[in-house]
Design a protein around this motif. Structure first.
Motif, PDB file in Angstrom:
ATOM      1  N   ARG A 191      -0.517  -9.900  -6.106  1.00  7.12           N
ATOM      2  CA  ARG A 191      -0.683  -8.514  -6.542  1.00  7.12           C
ATOM      3  C   ARG A 191      -2.104  -8.038  -6.286  1.00  7.12           C
ATOM      4  O   ARG A 191      -2.328  -6.942  -5.771  1.00  7.12           O
ATOM      5  CB  ARG A 191      -0.343  -8.369  -8.028  1.00  7.12           C
ATOM      6  CG  ARG A 191      -0.436  -6.934  -8.539  1.00  7.12           C
ATOM      7  CD  ARG A 191      -0.167  -6.840 -10.029  1.00  7.12           C
ATOM      8  NE  ARG A 191      -1.044  -7.662 -10.842  1.00  7.12           N
ATOM      9  CZ  ARG A 191      -2.325  -7.383 -11.104  1.00  7.12           C
ATOM     10  NH1 ARG A 191      -2.879  -6.305 -10.597  1.00  7.12           N
ATOM     11  NH2 ARG A 191      -3.044  -8.178 -11.868  1.00  7.12           N
ATOM     12  N   ARG A 192      -3.087  -8.864  -6.604  1.00  6.23           N
ATOM     13  CA  ARG A 192      -4.485  -8.494  -6.385  1.00  6.23           C
ATOM     14  C   ARG A 192      -4.793  -8.342  -4.889  1.00  6.23           C
ATOM     15  O   ARG A 192      -5.499  -7.437  -4.481  1.00  6.23           O
ATOM     16  CB  ARG A 192      -5.414  -9.520  -7.033  1.00  6.23           C
ATOM     17  CG  ARG A 192      -5.347  -9.467  -8.546  1.00  6.23           C
ATOM     18  CD  ARG A 192      -6.114 -10.601  -9.220  1.00  6.23           C
ATOM     19  NE  ARG A 192      -5.824 -10.648 -10.624  1.00  6.23           N
ATOM     20  CZ  ARG A 192      -6.336  -9.827 -11.537  1.00  6.23           C
ATOM     21  NH1 ARG A 192      -7.184  -8.893 -11.168  1.00  6.23           N
ATOM     22  NH2 ARG A 192      -6.013  -9.944 -12.802  1.00  6.23           N
ATOM     23  N   ASP A 209      -3.198  -5.077  -3.769  1.00 13.73           N
ATOM     24  CA  ASP A 209      -3.969  -3.931  -4.270  1.00 13.73           C
ATOM     25  C   ASP A 209      -5.202  -3.690  -3.396  1.00 13.73           C
ATOM     26  O   ASP A 209      -5.522  -2.548  -3.063  1.00 13.73           O
ATOM     27  CB  ASP A 209      -4.403  -4.151  -5.726  1.00 13.73           C
ATOM     28  CG  ASP A 209      -3.243  -4.041  -6.709  1.00 13.73           C
ATOM     29  OD1 ASP A 209      -2.139  -3.598  -6.316  1.00 13.73           O
ATOM     30  OD2 ASP A 209      -3.447  -4.420  -7.891  1.00 13.73           O
ATOM     31  N   ASP A 224      -4.125  -2.281  -0.052  1.00 15.04           N
ATOM     32  CA  ASP A 224      -3.797  -0.855  -0.166  1.00 15.04           C
ATOM     33  C   ASP A 224      -5.061  -0.007  -0.053  1.00 15.04           C
ATOM     34  O   ASP A 224      -5.070   1.021   0.629  1.00 15.04           O
ATOM     35  CB  ASP A 224      -3.086  -0.555  -1.491  1.00 15.04           C
ATOM     36  CG  ASP A 224      -1.652  -1.068  -1.517  1.00 15.04           C
ATOM     37  OD1 ASP A 224      -1.120  -1.411  -0.436  1.00 15.04           O
ATOM     38  OD2 ASP A 224      -1.085  -1.133  -2.619  1.00 15.04           O
TER      39      ASP A 224
END
Length: 151
Positions: free
Chosen positions: A76-77, A80, A83
């Motif tokens: 997830r990190r 992120d 992105d």
């Protein structure tokens, strides 16, 4: 020794050094900086192809040092940070470098983050100029001399 052989040897050496420090690399700042570094190297040329995402996913799944953290949290990190970089590379890079710089006061963590960048950059057998350049920038952000890492 051919460049490719030196690169493989360097990545292997970096991985061994990371393993030796596994018990010292458990902070949230190291986790965040490590995933920021992975994203920065993966997006170094301005695009992120599926193979680069796969390399990081494989690193997250198999790297003993990163097993200090939940794999889903690491992914997830990483995503992120990707992105931020893919939305606006220049602006995202500032944010990602700031994340990396959070380990500046902990030399062992700072060096380990650079080593992770080199391992990711060399995973496909070609630690290219764009990847080297962003790892070099991270060295400057961490107050580490790039030549220490042959950059």
């Amino acid at each position: 020794m051919a460049l490719w052989d030196r690169l493989k040897e360097s990545a292997s050496s970096m991985q061994a050094q990371l393993m030796a420090q596994k018990n010292d690399l458990k902070s949230g700042a190291f986790r965040d900086a490590g995933m920021a570094m992975c994203a920065l190297v993966a997006a170094a040329d301005g695009t992120v192809d599926p193979a680069e995402r796969q390399r990081v996913a494989q690193l997250i799944a198999t790297n003993e040092v990163l097993r200090n953290f939940p794999a889903d949290d690491l992914r997830r990190r990483f995503e992120d940070n990707l992105d931020k970089l893919t939305t606006d590379f220049a602006f995202g890079k500032v944010s990602v470098i700031q994340e990396i710089a959070k380990v500046k006061k902990k030399p062992a963590e700072a060096r380990a983050v650079i080593q992770i960048g080199i391992v990711i950059g060399g995973a496909d057998g070609d630690f290219d100029k764009d990847e080297q350049a962003v790892v070099r920038e991270a060295c400057y952000a961490l107050g580490l001399p790039p030549h220490e890492f042959d950059l």
